[in-house]
Each structure stands twice: as structure tokens, then as C-alpha cells.
Design an enzyme around this catalytic site. Structure first.
Site, mmCIF file in Angstrom:
data_model
loop_
_atom_site.group_PDB
_atom_site.id
_atom_site.type_symbol
_atom_site.label_atom_id
_atom_site.label_comp_id
_atom_site.label_asym_id
_atom_site.label_seq_id
_atom_site.Cartn_x
_atom_site.Cartn_y
_atom_site.Cartn_z
ATOM 1 N N ASP A 1 84.655 30.753 41.027
ATOM 2 C CA ASP A 1 83.975 29.574 40.482
ATOM 3 C C ASP A 1 85.022 28.481 40.296
ATOM 4 O O ASP A 1 86.051 28.491 40.975
ATOM 5 C CB ASP A 1 83.248 29.922 39.182
ATOM 6 C CG ASP A 1 81.994 29.075 38.972
ATOM 7 O OD1 ASP A 1 82.154 27.848 38.820
ATOM 8 O OD2 ASP A 1 80.884 29.618 38.966
ATOM 9 N N HIS B 1 85.924 26.924 43.282
ATOM 10 C CA HIS B 1 85.082 25.739 43.416
ATOM 11 C C HIS B 1 85.822 24.445 43.088
ATOM 12 O O HIS B 1 85.199 23.425 42.847
ATOM 13 C CB HIS B 1 83.843 25.859 42.510
ATOM 14 C CG HIS B 1 82.905 26.956 42.911
ATOM 15 N ND1 HIS B 1 81.734 27.217 42.232
ATOM 16 C CD2 HIS B 1 82.965 27.873 43.915
ATOM 17 C CE1 HIS B 1 81.117 28.246 42.806
ATOM 18 N NE2 HIS B 1 81.845 28.659 43.814
#
Length: 402
Positions: free
Chosen positions: A219, A242
């Protein structure tokens, strides 16, 4: 002669006394019954050593020597009577099965401590692989049921250095309600497919410094929630993951402003995003200002290395047609270079209800490494100020407010 002898003897005795006190300030968890066999739950030994160290009126150190320690959950609760260090040289392991670690607080929690130091080169192994297979937040909406690997709550004047968070079940590190905290040379590692394993998530904290981190996760490498103020992020190596994100903001009422964020001298590689600011549509009022991204290398970022997204709506769980009320202002992107797997290398999608204000773009060189067109940029509801050499030209598709 006699007085010199007395003074010398007194000083010698002082050194012996000081040495004894210094040794007494170390609280080795093995002396409190820790087995370090990777099977026995050593939580009680750790908590007992901490309790005595925290009660010490002189600076003290909890020592977790080399070895494998099964433990969980572990709570380092303050306030303490003097500064305390936790030297982690070994490996702390959480129970692999999520059902054996039911804790909304987190797995390892440091709370309400002034002058904390955590260091030693050791590892916090969350053993998260079983949890990832059960944690599809997009479908279940129950991400908070899993424990964060390491939580720092209510810390002041503290230093976290040379530790590793491995395979967390949820976030690796959470910094909440903290002031004047530095995280230096910390490592976070989990596979790119691990769900919701943000590297460092910060919320309602001020004067937080992250430097020299290496983050590989599933993430955001670093994510900033509401109330993040005066945050400095530099020399971070991010990827997979991310990217580095401010937000998402505007999902809840009474969110605190985000202001004074600097991200510089970072490398972002093989991530789904680069640097971004994201807010929900149909949001309550909010504010994010003085956000600066500078001297950043992008390597094969999949989607828009530079992104302001005020229509952030994962999995369609929002009223996308109602504009965001989070005001974004005083934002700069300077000296950002590298490659993108998406032809839209710069995307500034601001709110039509409250357009972004005072956005600056300077010295950008981002190339598209795919075969479907050329690198371009898209801007809506923003008129950025542009200086230096910019490639591709900023706001090539939409330069005016819509």
C-alpha cells in the site's frame, strides 16, 4: 599527599558506583523469564522488564537480545519517570493466525512516553501472510479488525532508529497524536500483493521527521492522515507500493487540517502511484496546504507519478458527482524526474467546488515508457504557475477551469 589520596579514592569509588548504576539501568528481558525459543509467549517477560524500566528514576534500557521471541500483544505504557530506551537486537514474532492476536490497539504499542528511543537493528515480524488472504477490505470493509505491527501513540521528543517491520498484518507503523518524533533508517518489508500494509501512516501529529527509510509494501509507503502538520520526509526509497500520499482526506467530519508537509530526495520505483494528494468527493469541509514535493526520482511508476485527485473514490463507495470541500492550496512540485507506465504523467484533478489555489510546477521531466501514445498532462479546476523546464508541458489538455 593524604588529601590527594582521599580525592583519588573518592573519585574511584564514584566511578564504581556510576558503573554499577549504569549496569543496573539495563533490563534484559531474559532475566525476566523470556525463552527466546520462537515458541513460548514471551509477552509477560517483556512487559515486566518494561514496567521496571519505566519506573526507574534514571534513564534505562530494556534489552531484547538476539534470538526469536514469540510475543503478542505487547504494550509499552507510559508515562515513565525518566527517558527509556528499548534496544531490539533479536526478532519479535507475532502469532501468525489473526484470531490469536485480537487487539484493536495494535500488536506492539508504545503509548504516552516522553523521551523514548527504540533502536538495535532488530525485527518486528508480523507474520501477516494468513491475514492478507482474509483481508480484502474492498469487499469486507473490516480492515480495522487486524492489528497494526507497531504503533506510536502520544509520544514526545522520541527517536526510532534502525529497526525493521516485516510482513505486517495491516499497517507497519502508525504514528498518532505524537510531537517531535524522528524515524531514521527504518525498514518496512512486505510483498506488493499484501493488502493495506501501509509503511508509515501518520495522523494528528506534528514535527515528525522520516529520513533514510526503505519501504517495500502493498500500500502507501508513507500516508498522511488528517492533523498531520510540519512533516518532513526525505531520503526514502519506496517500492513496491502505492507511493507517498497525503490523504485520503475528507471522508469524516471534524478532520483536522494538514499543513507543512515536505517530501524531498526520495526514489519511488515500480509503484502504482508516485506522489499524490487525494480527497473524497462529497466531503465535509477540510484543508490541506503548504505541501511541497521536491527532488524526486520516479522509476516506472504505473499511474500518474504526480497526482492531485479530488475525485478519489475507491471501489465506487462514494457520491462521485458531488465535489470535494477539502481546500488544497500552496502546493509545489519541483525537480521531479523519471519514467511512467501511464502516458498521463501529471494529473491535477482539483475540485470544481473549491479549485486548487497556488499550485507551482517547476523543472519536471517525466517520460512515458509504453507504446500507446506520448507523455502528457491533464489539469482540471486549477491554473498552476509554471517555471523552469517542464516536460511534458503542464496542463497540455486542459489549462482553464472547467
Amino acid at each position: 599527599m593524604g588529601s590527594k589520596f582521599i580525592l583519588g579514592t573518592t573519585f574511584f569509588l564514584f566511578l564504581i558506583s556510576f558503573s554499577i548504576k549504569a549496569r543496573a539501568a539495563d533490563f534484559d528481558i531474559k532475566k525476566y523469564g523470556a525463552k527466546a525459543d520462537g515458541k513460548t509467549d514471551d509477552s509477560q517477560a517483556i512487559n515486566s522488564a518494561w514496567k521496571e524500566a519505566c519506573a526507574s528514576t534514571t534513564p534505562s534500557t530494556v534489552v531484547i537480545a538476539k534470538g526469536n521471541y514469540m510475543a503478542g500483544p505487547v504494550k509499552f505504557q507510559g508515562p515513565c519517570k525518566a527517558p527509556v530506551s528499548v534496544r531490539v537486537e533479536g526478532i519479535l514474532q507475532a502469532p501468525a493466525e489473526p484470531e490469536k492476536l485480537k487487539s484493536q490497539d495494535g500488536w506492539v504499542v508504545f503509548r504516552n512516553i516522553d523521551g523514548l528511543t527504540v533502536s538495535g537493528g532488530g525485527t518486528f515480524d508480523g507474520q501477516g501472510s494468513i491475514a492478507w488472504s482474509k483481508n480484502d477490505c474492498a469487499k469486507t470493509g473490516k480492515c480495522n479488525s487486524l492489528p497494526i505491527n507497531i504503533r506510536f501513540i502520544g509520544l514526545t521528543n522520541s527517536h526510532i532508529q534502525d529497526i525493521t517491520s516485516l510482513n505486517s498484518k495491516l499497517f507497519h507503523i502508525n504514528v498518532l497524536n505524537c510531537k517531535n518524533v524522528t524515524l531514521q533508517h527504518v525498514i518496512m518489508t512486505a510483498p506488493g500483493k499484501s493488502l493495506n500494509t501501509d509503511g508509515i501512516h501518520i495522523g494528528r501529529s506534528s514535527n515528525i521527521n522520516i529520513t533514510g527509510a526503505e519501504i517495500k509494501t502493498g500500500d502507501d509507503c508513507v500516508s498522511l492522515g488528517d492533523g498531520s502538520q510540519q512533516i518532513n520526509i526525505e531520503k526514502v526509497k519506496c517500492g513496491p507500493g502505492h507511493g507517498i500520499s497525503i490523504g485520503s482526506l475528507g471522508r469524516y467530519h471534524d478532520e483536522q487540517p494538514v499543513t507543512g508537509v515536505t517530501v524531498r530526495n526520495c526514489t519511488i520505483s515500480n509503484t502504482s502511484n508516485g506522489v499524490r494528494v487525494k480527497t473524497w468527493p462529497a466531503s465535509p469541509n477540510g484543508m490541506a496546504s503548504y505541501l511541497h514535493f521536491e527532488d524526486i526520482i520516479m522509476e516506472n511508476v504505473k499511474t500518474s507519478p504526480i497526482l492531485i485527485d479530488q475525485e478519489y473514490c475507491p471501489n465506487g463507495q462514494c457520491q462521485a458527482k458531488i465535489p470535494s470541500k477539502v481546500k488544497i492550496s500552496n502546493v509545489s512540485f519541483k525537480n521531479i524526474r523519471g519514467t511512467s507506465a501511464d502516458p498521463v504523467v501529471v494529473k491535477l484533478a482539483c475540485s470544481k467546488g473549491i479549485p486548487c489555489q497556488n499550485v507551482q510546477i517547476s523543472d519536471i521531466h517525466l517520460t512515458y515508457n509504453g507504446k500507446n501514445g506520448v507523455a502528457t498532462s491533464v489539469c482540471t479546476n486549477v491554473k498552476p504557475t509554471m517555471t523552469g523546464q517542464i516536460f511534458p508541458p503542464a496542463c497540455a489538455k486542459t489549462a482553464a477551469l472547467r
